[in-house]
Scaffold this motif. Structure first.
Motif, PDB file in Angstrom:
ATOM      1  N   LEU A   1     -33.408 -22.715  59.013  1.00 20.46           N
ATOM      2  CA  LEU A   1     -32.226 -22.005  59.178  1.00 20.46           C
ATOM      3  C   LEU A   1     -31.455 -21.825  58.046  1.00 20.46           C
ATOM      4  O   LEU A   1     -31.297 -22.680  57.235  1.00 20.46           O
ATOM      5  CB  LEU A   1     -31.486 -22.918  60.333  1.00 20.46           C
ATOM      6  CG  LEU A   1     -29.913 -22.495  60.732  1.00 20.46           C
ATOM      7  CD1 LEU A   1     -30.154 -22.109  61.964  1.00 20.46           C
ATOM      8  CD2 LEU A   1     -29.041 -23.396  60.252  1.00 20.46           C
ATOM      9  N   VAL A   2     -31.011 -20.607  57.651  1.00 17.93           N
ATOM     10  CA  VAL A   2     -30.538 -20.210  56.476  1.00 17.93           C
ATOM     11  C   VAL A   2     -28.918 -19.701  56.756  1.00 17.93           C
ATOM     12  O   VAL A   2     -28.872 -19.044  57.607  1.00 17.93           O
ATOM     13  CB  VAL A   2     -31.188 -19.113  55.734  1.00 17.93           C
ATOM     14  CG1 VAL A   2     -30.355 -19.200  54.219  1.00 17.93           C
ATOM     15  CG2 VAL A   2     -32.683 -19.456  55.549  1.00 17.93           C
ATOM     16  N   CYS A   3     -28.058 -20.150  55.942  1.00 17.40           N
ATOM     17  CA  CYS A   3     -26.730 -19.820  56.149  1.00 17.40           C
ATOM     18  C   CYS A   3     -26.271 -18.399  55.459  1.00 17.40           C
ATOM     19  O   CYS A   3     -26.777 -18.489  54.338  1.00 17.40           O
ATOM     20  CB  CYS A   3     -25.879 -21.087  55.797  1.00 17.40           C
ATOM     21  SG  CYS A   3     -26.268 -22.320  56.356  1.00 17.40           S
ATOM     22  N   VAL A   4     -25.594 -17.788  55.950  1.00 14.82           N
ATOM     23  CA  VAL A   4     -25.303 -16.513  55.412  1.00 14.82           C
ATOM     24  C   VAL A   4     -23.845 -16.344  55.556  1.00 14.82           C
ATOM     25  O   VAL A   4     -23.083 -16.657  56.325  1.00 14.82           O
ATOM     26  CB  VAL A   4     -25.794 -15.240  56.143  1.00 14.82           C
ATOM     27  CG1 VAL A   4     -27.364 -15.143  55.771  1.00 14.82           C
ATOM     28  CG2 VAL A   4     -25.629 -15.173  57.498  1.00 14.82           C
ATOM     29  N   PRO A   5     -23.091 -15.812  54.416  1.00 15.93           N
ATOM     30  CA  PRO A   5     -21.800 -15.696  54.343  1.00 15.93           C
ATOM     31  C   PRO A   5     -21.354 -14.503  55.687  1.00 15.93           C
ATOM     32  O   PRO A   5     -22.264 -13.733  55.840  1.00 15.93           O
ATOM     33  CB  PRO A   5     -21.367 -14.904  53.116  1.00 15.93           C
ATOM     34  CG  PRO A   5     -22.728 -15.106  52.255  1.00 15.93           C
ATOM     35  CD  PRO A   5     -23.818 -15.199  53.206  1.00 15.93           C
ATOM     36  N   CYS A   6     -20.312 -14.684  56.171  1.00  8.77           N
ATOM     37  CA  CYS A   6     -20.169 -14.021  57.239  1.00  8.77           C
ATOM     38  C   CYS A   6     -19.616 -12.396  56.853  1.00  8.77           C
ATOM     39  O   CYS A   6     -19.836 -11.668  57.504  1.00  8.77           O
ATOM     40  CB  CYS A   6     -18.868 -14.342  58.008  1.00  8.77           C
ATOM     41  SG  CYS A   6     -17.371 -14.689  57.136  1.00  8.77           S
TER      42      CYS A   6
ATOM     43  N   ARG B   1     -29.098 -16.774  37.681  1.00  7.11           N
ATOM     44  CA  ARG B   1     -28.636 -17.245  38.769  1.00  7.11           C
ATOM     45  C   ARG B   1     -29.124 -16.251  39.837  1.00  7.11           C
ATOM     46  O   ARG B   1     -28.265 -15.109  39.887  1.00  7.11           O
ATOM     47  CB  ARG B   1     -27.257 -17.713  38.917  1.00  7.11           C
ATOM     48  CG  ARG B   1     -27.072 -18.769  38.129  1.00  7.11           C
ATOM     49  CD  ARG B   1     -25.567 -19.185  37.810  1.00  7.11           C
ATOM     50  NE  ARG B   1     -24.785 -19.438  39.073  1.00  7.11           N
ATOM     51  CZ  ARG B   1     -23.768 -19.732  39.150  1.00  7.11           C
ATOM     52  NH1 ARG B   1     -23.125 -19.880  37.987  1.00  7.11           N
ATOM     53  NH2 ARG B   1     -23.230 -20.129  40.254  1.00  7.11           N
ATOM     54  N   PRO B   2     -29.841 -16.432  40.704  1.00  7.83           N
ATOM     55  CA  PRO B   2     -30.479 -15.233  41.867  1.00  7.83           C
ATOM     56  C   PRO B   2     -29.519 -14.643  42.648  1.00  7.83           C
ATOM     57  O   PRO B   2     -29.767 -13.602  43.137  1.00  7.83           O
ATOM     58  CB  PRO B   2     -31.647 -15.624  42.219  1.00  7.83           C
ATOM     59  CG  PRO B   2     -31.844 -16.792  41.932  1.00  7.83           C
ATOM     60  CD  PRO B   2     -30.781 -17.502  41.032  1.00  7.83           C
ATOM     61  N   LEU B   3     -28.625 -15.677  42.898  1.00  8.95           N
ATOM     62  CA  LEU B   3     -27.586 -15.329  43.963  1.00  8.95           C
ATOM     63  C   LEU B   3     -26.060 -14.873  43.509  1.00  8.95           C
ATOM     64  O   LEU B   3     -25.761 -15.633  42.460  1.00  8.95           O
ATOM     65  CB  LEU B   3     -27.262 -16.297  44.750  1.00  8.95           C
ATOM     66  CG  LEU B   3     -28.603 -16.736  45.633  1.00  8.95           C
ATOM     67  CD1 LEU B   3     -29.050 -18.085  45.738  1.00  8.95           C
ATOM     68  CD2 LEU B   3     -28.209 -16.050  47.207  1.00  8.95           C
ATOM     69  N   LYS B   4     -25.582 -13.792  43.763  1.00  6.76           N
ATOM     70  CA  LYS B   4     -24.148 -13.634  43.395  1.00  6.76           C
ATOM     71  C   LYS B   4     -23.498 -13.320  44.345  1.00  6.76           C
ATOM     72  O   LYS B   4     -23.637 -12.698  45.525  1.00  6.76           O
ATOM     73  CB  LYS B   4     -24.435 -12.476  42.412  1.00  6.76           C
ATOM     74  CG  LYS B   4     -24.789 -12.348  41.097  1.00  6.76           C
ATOM     75  CD  LYS B   4     -24.278 -12.280  39.760  1.00  6.76           C
ATOM     76  CE  LYS B   4     -24.528 -13.135  38.899  1.00  6.76           C
ATOM     77  NZ  LYS B   4     -25.800 -12.760  38.343  1.00  6.76           N
ATOM     78  N   GLU B   5     -22.092 -14.024  44.313  1.00  7.69           N
ATOM     79  CA  GLU B   5     -21.147 -13.821  45.474  1.00  7.69           C
ATOM     80  C   GLU B   5     -22.072 -14.031  47.105  1.00  7.69           C
ATOM     81  O   GLU B   5     -21.512 -13.201  47.801  1.00  7.69           O
ATOM     82  CB  GLU B   5     -20.439 -12.685  45.356  1.00  7.69           C
ATOM     83  CG  GLU B   5     -19.708 -12.309  44.079  1.00  7.69           C
ATOM     84  CD  GLU B   5     -19.061 -10.887  44.028  1.00  7.69           C
ATOM     85  OE1 GLU B   5     -19.564 -10.097  44.636  1.00  7.69           O
ATOM     86  OE2 GLU B   5     -18.205 -11.064  43.239  1.00  7.69           O
ATOM     87  N   GLY B   6     -22.689 -15.403  47.055  1.00  8.21           N
ATOM     88  CA  GLY B   6     -23.344 -15.379  48.416  1.00  8.21           C
ATOM     89  C   GLY B   6     -24.403 -14.666  48.862  1.00  8.21           C
ATOM     90  O   GLY B   6     -24.817 -15.018  49.741  1.00  8.21           O
TER      91      GLY B   6
ATOM     92  N   GLY C   1     -26.836 -21.280  48.400  1.00  5.85           N
ATOM     93  CA  GLY C   1     -25.254 -20.963  47.892  1.00  5.85           C
ATOM     94  C   GLY C   1     -25.626 -20.438  46.500  1.00  5.85           C
ATOM     95  O   GLY C   1     -26.589 -20.381  46.015  1.00  5.85           O
ATOM     96  N   THR C   2     -24.397 -19.850  45.994  1.00  5.18           N
ATOM     97  CA  THR C   2     -24.400 -19.183  44.915  1.00  5.18           C
ATOM     98  C   THR C   2     -24.759 -20.261  43.925  1.00  5.18           C
ATOM     99  O   THR C   2     -25.259 -19.993  42.774  1.00  5.18           O
ATOM    100  CB  THR C   2     -23.062 -18.287  44.625  1.00  5.18           C
ATOM    101  OG1 THR C   2     -22.820 -17.796  45.851  1.00  5.18           O
ATOM    102  CG2 THR C   2     -23.033 -17.463  43.702  1.00  5.18           C
ATOM    103  N   ALA C   3     -23.945 -21.481  43.783  1.00  3.98           N
ATOM    104  CA  ALA C   3     -23.735 -22.370  42.649  1.00  3.98           C
ATOM    105  C   ALA C   3     -25.004 -23.541  43.159  1.00  3.98           C
ATOM    106  O   ALA C   3     -25.755 -23.927  42.205  1.00  3.98           O
ATOM    107  CB  ALA C   3     -22.885 -23.154  42.841  1.00  3.98           C
ATOM    108  N   ASN C   4     -25.287 -23.807  44.267  1.00  7.24           N
ATOM    109  CA  ASN C   4     -26.046 -24.801  44.748  1.00  7.24           C
ATOM    110  C   ASN C   4     -26.718 -24.629  46.222  1.00  7.24           C
ATOM    111  O   ASN C   4     -26.364 -24.004  46.740  1.00  7.24           O
ATOM    112  CB  ASN C   4     -25.411 -26.277  44.999  1.00  7.24           C
ATOM    113  CG  ASN C   4     -24.801 -26.773  43.710  1.00  7.24           C
ATOM    114  OD1 ASN C   4     -25.517 -27.256  42.801  1.00  7.24           O
ATOM    115  ND2 ASN C   4     -23.524 -26.821  43.569  1.00  7.24           N
ATOM    116  N   THR C   5     -27.916 -25.162  45.965  1.00  5.24           N
ATOM    117  CA  THR C   5     -28.843 -24.915  47.284  1.00  5.24           C
ATOM    118  C   THR C   5     -28.937 -26.292  47.664  1.00  5.24           C
ATOM    119  O   THR C   5     -29.541 -27.250  47.060  1.00  5.24           O
ATOM    120  CB  THR C   5     -30.187 -24.244  46.778  1.00  5.24           C
ATOM    121  OG1 THR C   5     -30.048 -23.029  46.379  1.00  5.24           O
ATOM    122  CG2 THR C   5     -31.002 -24.372  48.115  1.00  5.24           C
TER     123      THR C   5
END
Lengths: 349, 321
Positions: A112-117, A75-80, A18-22
């Motif tokens: 298994l990794v979740c991705v934003p749709c 934060r290496p992720l932005k907006e998912g 996630g953007t905020a938490n993994t």
């Protein structure tokens, strides 16, 4: 061959990147890791000095906005989606290792990794490759709303419509599911981060004071609310007064925060309304009968379900333990691979 | 919105032993709310609220929803949602969360998956069996056949080559041969059977040396030796000897009746081959101009069978054609 051997010593993992938490869910163990998606990078002195990872996760988050010149906490992720590929890979590597801490052999789990749709092919490939680069033997992708629905315990396999709203750190996803498939899904780039930003800009506008992201997050968690409640909460915060340039303390109450959050919240509400509009009538009536389920960290915002109830006129329910729904759902999906090749659930690249 | 009044606390205390539904109903009645009002506030239908109050969870959708409804209802009445939920958890011994299943995929792809999973195992077993069989044959061969009989000679040069690599290559080859006995590499899988075949012809084993193919192969190329010793039946119709002499490079494909003897490939000018195995032979010659066939010393008319430069025919040296 070696990877497969090493696989015997590794667990299957479901990662909610996630953007905020993994969050990492290990098969048969439950949630084994829940850390902020933050990496602190140390740049060695001198021009062209080598970079190294100073801290990851909780420790790095404490550094956020408080770093000296040679360290940057990012934060290496932005907006998912991945904004910084190498750092994401490093972070994943660290987390996967942390989960397998006691093992002698380098772990090589199925992941298994979740991705934003709403993510694009390129973004999905980036996520897949960074997981592979972090040592995963095989990488599966699953769309977040699907994982969230499974994790919340929705009967996704039935031929009935279920609507799930996952409010994450960077994105909010709303989806209608039926028969283990996604009927409609929409991703809006509004999430917890946008709430924080909205609070920061509200405070700047009305108090002429700047506060940091961490403070904004604290305000949101302690007194944030999406719908006027019966009680008014207050919090005292300190920020730098723009006019004087000196840190000052002041008091905020929950009604002010409610006002500050109006804009991002209305974005989420309109996404839900759009989803209801686009849902085929049969499924729409299923949703109307049973209601909408909210998951993700955003579900912890006070009275968010009241807001959506009032806006849509449908029952709205917050899933149990909303933060971990996606990771748990991913874990369940991973179990399904072995049981009966649950590949229908997975997203393609 | 709804001020939490002291009665609610009392209600909770009072209802400690009660089921969540009962507690909610008592509280609602104490507040003087009707079912309709509550249903409207919760955006649920009246029967659903009633089911909640009666703890009739079968009439409600899954546990996620029940928990959510209870939480919302409790909040509406100003009760502590956590207590209601705890009561619910007690009254409803957490049913094993029914695992969300994949849409029961159509039968076909399912079974294909099953097969897919078995294939490696089956292959492994086949390979093991093939290895075992090969080893067994080697042993038997070693015990029974002191010598490769002249028949062995038939697979002249080709055999000689085969014999050597046979051992290492068999495992792989044997597996392949299970599924597809293809021509070109005159399968080592086939060579051993030839050897094993020999036991019925023990007498011959005496006259040739006990070493493997190469030696007899040399010997056999001479027109003279082995044939008379051919099989017990040799007395009556000693299988006629067929000798092919090449004056030009020629591609050949010769198979005998049993399929054990094979000669495949290109032979060079000046080579001579004596056919072994059992007649009749199915012969394909690529360059009839460069081949002379002698059946029992008599020239065989190739031209009759040749089409262009290629001849395909069956040769039974026993019978005049």
């Amino acid at each position: 061959m070696f990877k497969r051997l090493r696989g015997l010593f590794s667990n299957d993992l479901s990662i909610d990147l996630g953007t905020a938490n993994t969050l990492i869910y290990a098969r048969g163990q439950g949630i084994v890791l829940n850390e902020p998606s933050v990496v602190a990078i140390r740049q060695d002195r001198g021009p062209g000095g080598s970079k190294s990872v100073a801290a990851v996760g909780e420790e790095a988050k404490r550094m956020l906005g408080r770093t000296p010149r040679n360290i940057t906490a990012i934060r290496p992720l932005k907006e998912g989606v991945i904004a910084d590929f190498t750092v994401t890979e490093k972070m994943l590597q660290y987390f996967i290792h942390k989960v397998h801490e006691s093992r002698m052999i380098r772990p090589s789990p199925r992941v298994l990794v979740c991705v934003p749709c709403g993510s694009t092919q390129v973004e999905r490939r980036a996520i897949k490759e960074s997981a592979a680069g972090a040592g995963a033997r095989e990488v599966y992708l699953i769309e977040e709303p699907m994982a969230a629905a499974i994790g919340a315990g929705l009967p996704v396999d039935e031929p009935r419509g279920s609507m799930v709203l996952d409010i994450g750190g960077g994105t909010s996803e709303v989806a209608v599911l039926s028969l283990s498939g996604i009927v409609y899904s929409q991703s809006v780039r509004i999430g917890g981060d946008r709430f924080d930003e909205a609070i920061i800009s509200y405070v700047r506008r009305n108090y002429s004071t700047t506060i940091g992201e961490a403070t904004a997050e604290r305000i949101k968690e302690e007194i944030g609310s999406a719908f006027p409640g019966s009680e008014v909460l207050e919090i005292e915060v300190k920020g730098r007064n723009l006019a004087e340039g000196i840190p000052r303390s002041f008091t905020l109450n929950s009604n002010e925060i409610l006002e500050a959050l109006q804009e991002p919240l209305s974005g989420i509400v309109s996404a839900v309304k759009a989803a209801l509009e686009q849902t085929p009538p049969e499924l729409g009536s299923d949703v109307a009968e049973r209601g909408i389920v909210i998951t993700g960290g955003g579900a912890l915002l006070r009275n968010i379900e009241r807001l959506l109830e009032e806006e849509t006129g449908l029952p709205v329910v917050v899933a149990e333990d909303p933060l971990t729904c996606v990771a748990r759902g991913g874990g369940r999906a991973l179990e399904l691979i072995d049981q009966h090749g649950g590949f229908d659930l997975f997203a393609t690249e | 919105m709804i001020p939490s009044d002291p009665t609610s606390e009392e209600g909770v205390e009072h209802a400690r032993i009660d089921s969540p539904g009962k507690r909610l109903r008592i509280e609602r009645q104490a507040k003087g709310l009707s079912l309709e009002q509550v249903a409207a506030q919760l955006h649920l239908s009246q029967p659903m609220v009633q089911a909640l109050e009666e703890d009739a969870y079968a009439r409600l959708p899954g546990p996620v929803f029940i928990r959510g409804y209870l939480r919302n209802y409790a909040r509406l009445l100003g009760l502590d949602p956590e207590r209601i939920l705890a009561a619910y958890a007690q009254s409803e011994p957490r049913e094993p969360e029914h695992p969300p299943m994949v849409a029961p995929a159509t039968g076909l792809p399912m079974s294909r998956r099953r097969w897919g999973r078995w294939i490696p195992g089956v292959l492994l077993i086949l390979v093991l069996l093939a290895l075992l069989g090969y080893w067994w044959q080697m042993r038997m061969g070693a015990l029974l056949v002191a010598t490769p009989p002249p028949t062995e000679t038939d697979i002249q040069a080709g055999t000689a080559e085969d014999e050597a690599p046979a051992t290492p290559s068999t495992d792989g080859e044997a597996a392949a041969s299970v599924s597809a006995p293809l021509g070109p590499p005159p399968g080592p899988g086939y060579a051993p059977p030839a050897a094993a075949e020999t036991p019925p012809l023990p007498p011959r084993s005496a006259d040739s040396p006990s070493t493997p193919a190469p030696v007899p192969a040399e010997a056999a190329t001479e027109p003279v030796p082995a044939p008379p010793a051919e099989t017990p039946a040799g007395t009556v119709d000693a299988p006629p000897k067929v000798v092919m002499t090449f004056s030009a490079p020629c591609w050949v494909d010769v198979r005998d009746r049993s399929g054990r003897f094979k000669m495949l490939g290109e032979l060079k000018a000046g080579e001579t081959r004596t056919l072994g195995g059992e007649p009749p032979y199915r012969i394909v010659l690529g360059n009839t101009q460069g081949v002379r066939i002698l059946v029992n010393g008599e020239p065989f008319d190739l031209a009759a069978h040749a089409r262009g430069n290629v001849a395909r025919f069956t040769l039974d040296p026993g019978k005049p054609d």
